[in-house]
Design a protein around this motif. Structure first.
Motif, PDB file in Angstrom:
ATOM      1  N   UNK A   1       0.932  -1.206  -0.070  1.00  0.00           N
ATOM      2  CA  UNK A   1      -0.051  -0.052   0.009  1.00  0.00           C
ATOM      3  C   UNK A   1       0.798   1.180  -0.010  1.00  0.00           C
ATOM      4  N   UNK A   2       0.583   2.207  -0.859  1.00  0.00           N
ATOM      5  CA  UNK A   2       1.429   3.246  -1.095  1.00  0.00           C
ATOM      6  C   UNK A   2       0.537   4.270  -1.350  1.00  0.00           C
ATOM      7  N   UNK A   3       0.593   5.387  -0.487  1.00  0.00           N
ATOM      8  CA  UNK A   3      -0.479   6.711  -0.413  1.00  0.00           C
ATOM      9  C   UNK A   3       0.388   7.973  -0.313  1.00  0.00           C
ATOM     10  N   UNK A   4      -0.282   8.810  -0.215  1.00  0.00           N
ATOM     11  CA  UNK A   4       0.342  10.268   0.146  1.00  0.00           C
ATOM     12  C   UNK A   4      -0.190  10.614   1.344  1.00  0.00           C
ATOM     13  N   UNK A   5       0.625  11.723   1.876  1.00  0.00           N
ATOM     14  CA  UNK A   5       0.388  12.057   3.326  1.00  0.00           C
ATOM     15  C   UNK A   5      -0.863  13.336   2.922  1.00  0.00           C
ATOM     16  N   UNK A   6      -0.949  13.635   1.748  1.00  0.00           N
ATOM     17  CA  UNK A   6      -2.335  14.347   1.301  1.00  0.00           C
ATOM     18  C   UNK A   6      -3.071  13.678   0.557  1.00  0.00           C
TER      19      UNK A   6
END
Length: 108
Positions: free
Chosen positions: A27-32
């Motif tokens: 799982x890769x996401x963004x802080x925003x």
């Protein structure tokens, strides 16, 4: 638009949920990013091995582009069975990707 519950998508349709994960997951996401909370729930609630990274300074759309080197290494580890990727890139004491944001992993 309402927020998704544990096993729903944002529009209220049934989602897969963490119980349906059968194989190791990345799982890769963004802080925003707007989907990061959902990924955090799946990471917390699943029993399969999961490597989870919230990339600094990245939103939901840019997470794929900014994390493509992580995604490629993950595929090399899991699909091409290159165990060197496991220790060198993901789970070793000085892993290459562990400093890219808020990294968590479990059930390795």
């Amino acid at each position: 638009m309402a927020a998704a519950t544990d096993n729903e998508t944002v529009d209220g349709t049934p989602g897969n949920g963490p119980d349906n994960l059968r194989d190791p997951a990345l799982h890769i996401g963004g802080a925003e990013g707007f989907a990061t909370a959902h990924m955090e729930r799946e990471h917390t609630d699943t029993d399969v091995p999961v490597w989870f990274d919230v990339l600094d300074g990245t939103d939901h759309i840019l997470a794929t582009r900014n994390g493509q080197h992580v995604i490629t290494a993950w595929f090399r580890w899991h699909l091409a069975e290159r165990e060197l990727r496991r220790s060198q890139d993901f789970l070793g004491p000085d892993c290459a990707f562990c400093g890219l944001g808020d990294v968590q992993y479990k059930n390795r």
